[in-house]
Design a protein around this motif. Structure first.
Motif, PDB file in Angstrom:
ATOM      1  N   SER A  63      31.229 -65.921  35.801  1.00  0.00           N
ATOM      2  CA  SER A  63      29.931 -66.595  35.808  1.00  0.00           C
ATOM      3  C   SER A  63      29.960 -67.737  34.805  1.00  0.00           C
ATOM      4  CB  SER A  63      28.821 -65.613  35.434  1.00  0.00           C
ATOM      5  OG  SER A  63      28.929 -65.233  34.068  1.00  0.00           O
ATOM      6  N   GLY A  95      28.082 -67.921  32.378  1.00  0.00           N
ATOM      7  CA  GLY A  95      27.965 -67.261  31.078  1.00  0.00           C
ATOM      8  C   GLY A  95      29.323 -66.843  30.547  1.00  0.00           C
ATOM      9  N   ARG A 121      31.020 -69.986  29.250  1.00  0.00           N
ATOM     10  CA  ARG A 121      30.542 -70.444  27.947  1.00  0.00           C
ATOM     11  C   ARG A 121      31.063 -69.550  26.818  1.00  0.00           C
ATOM     12  NH1 ARG A 121      25.818 -71.249  30.967  1.00  0.00           N
ATOM     13  NH2 ARG A 121      24.955 -69.268  30.223  1.00  0.00           N
ATOM     14  N   ARG A 122      31.094 -68.248  27.072  1.00  0.00           N
ATOM     15  CA  ARG A 122      31.628 -67.348  26.048  1.00  0.00           C
ATOM     16  C   ARG A 122      33.092 -67.631  25.750  1.00  0.00           C
ATOM     17  NH1 ARG A 122      27.876 -63.918  28.413  1.00  0.00           N
ATOM     18  NH2 ARG A 122      29.302 -63.309  30.089  1.00  0.00           N
TER      19      ARG A 122
END
Length: 333
Positions: A255, A257, A260-261
Motif C-alpha cells: 500500500s 502506507g 511511506r514507511r
C-alpha cells in the motif's frame, strides 16, 4: 395571530420557522408520553393480521393515510390506501374479514370515514381509529382508538392541518417501525422490496460491480523492487499494488502506507526487493461479496481502517476495490 412576515427581517422569519417546529416538537413529545395500552394492542392486531392493512382518510388525512400505507408496505406489512368515498361506491369488495382498517381523521367526525368504518365493520373487518378527537364519533365506533392529543394547530390561524398531520404521520411511523422489529425485518428484506431504488441497489450491490479489473489492477512481480512498486502505484492511482508470483498468484500487497514507511525506515529503499517489504496477508474478499460487507471489513480492520481490498478468485487477484468506489456508489455500512 396573523401578522404579516417582513422577509427583510431575518430574525422575524427565523422566529416564525422555529415557532412551528417548536410547537410540533412539543406535541410529538406529549404524544409519546400519552401512549396507553391501546397502542400495544394495535401493534399486536396488525402483527397477527392474516390479510392486509387498509388505510383510509380524507383530505389532508388521506395524504397521511397514503404515506402510512406506503411505509407499511415498504417494511414488510402488506397494506394499501382505500379512498373512503370510492369505497362506499362499490370498492368495499376489496376487503375481507382477515383485513384490518386504519382510519386517519383529525376530528373523527367525517361522515364518509364513519360510514366506511360502519360498513366494513358489518363485514367483520376490525378498525383502528387514529386522530385528535378522543370524544369523537370515530373514537366510539372504532374497535381501537389511538388518540393523538394536541392543543392547537401550528398554523397561525389555527386552521391548516399542521400539528395534527405531523402527529398522525409520526404515529403511523411508530406503528410501522414496531411491526418491522416484530417481524425481524432486515436490510436484506428491504432490498428485496426495493430492488430498483438507490437504497435497494446499494444493499444488493456486490464487489464485482465496483472493483477495478483487467489492466486497471495494479500488479508487479514478486522479484520487483520498491521503485517498480512506486511506478505502478502512481500509474494506477489506487494507492496500492498487488505482488504476484510467476504464475499470477497473489504473493503479497504493497500500500502507499507501506511505501511511506519504507522511505522513513531505510536510507535507500527504492532498490529494496518488494518481497522484504510487502504484506503477505492482505485483506481479501470474493467477487460476490456484498459491497457493504466489504466496507465493514475495511472500516473494522485492525489495527486500523484500510482503503483497499484485493478481490480473489482462488489465489489469483481479479480486482481491486477502493473504499472511494463504495462511497461513490452511496453505500454505507
Amino acid at each position: 395571530m396573523n401578522d404579516r412576515l417582513d422577509l427583510g427581517d431575518h430574525e422575524q422569519v427565523m422566529s416564525a420557522l422555529r415557532r412551528v417546529l417548536g410547537e410540533e416538537g412539543k406535541a410529538l413529545t406529549a404524544l409519546a408520553a400519552s401512549l396507553d395500552d391501546d397502542w400495544v394492542e394495535a401493534v399486536r392486531w396488525m402483527a397477527d393480521c392474516k390479510g392486509r392493512i387498509l388505510v383510509s382518510g380524507l383530505g389532508k388525512s388521506g395524504i397521511v393515510a397514503r404515506k402510512i400505507a406506503a411505509t407499511l408496505t415498504g417494511t414488510g406489512t402488506p397494506a394499501f390506501f382505500v379512498h373512503p368515498v370510492e369505497a362506499l361506491h362499490g370498492d368495499l369488495g376489496i376487503a375481507t374479514r382477515d383485513d384490518i382498517l386504519i382510519v386517519v381523521s383529525r376530528s373523527g367526525g367525517n361522515e364518509e370515514v364513519l360510514a366506511l368504518v360502519s360498513s366494513l365493520g358489518a363485514h367483520g373487518v376490525r378498525s383502528i381509529g387514529l386522530g385528535a378527537g378522543d370524544d369523537s364519533e370515530l373514537a366510539r365506533r372504532a374497535d381501537i382508538f389511538l388518540h393523538t392529543p394536541m392543543q392547537r394547530e401550528a398554523c397561525p390561524l389555527g386552521l391548516s392541518p399542521t400539528t395534527s398531520t405531523t402527529l398522525a404521520m409520526a404515529a403511523g411511523d411508530a406503528l410501522a417501525m414496531s411491526l418491522l422489529q416484530t417481524r425481524g425485518f432486515q436490510r436484506e428484506d428491504f432490498a428485496l422490496l426495493h430492488p430498483s431504488g438507490a437504497l435497494g441497489r446499494g444493499l444488493r450491490m456486490t464487489v464485482a460491480e465496483l472493483m477495478h479489473t483487467g489492466d486497471g489492477i495494479p500488479a508487479i512481480s514478486v522479484d520487483a523492487c520498491l521503485r517498480d512498486a512506486a511506478v505502478e502505484i502512481s500509474g494506477k492511482r489506487l494507492g496500492c499494488t498487488c505482488v504476484l508470483t510467476a504464475d499470477g498468484s497473489l504473493a503479497g500487497f504493497i500500500s502507499d502506507g507501506d511505501f511511506r514507511r519504507a522511505l522513513l525506515e531505510h536510507d535507500a529503499p527504492l532498490d529494496l526487493p518488494v518481497a522484504d517489504l510487502m504484506s503477505t496477508s492482505p485483506v481479501t474478499v470474493p467477487a460476490d461479496c456484498l459491497a457493504r460487507s466489504a466496507l465493514r471489513r475495511m472500516e473494522s480492520n485492525q489495527p486500523g481502517p484500510i482503503m483497499q481490498v484485493v478481490v480473489l478468485e482462488g489465489d489469483r487477484p481479479v480486482g481491486i476495490l477502493h473504499i472511494h468506489d463504495i462511497l461513490r456508489a452511496g453505500i454505507r455500512s
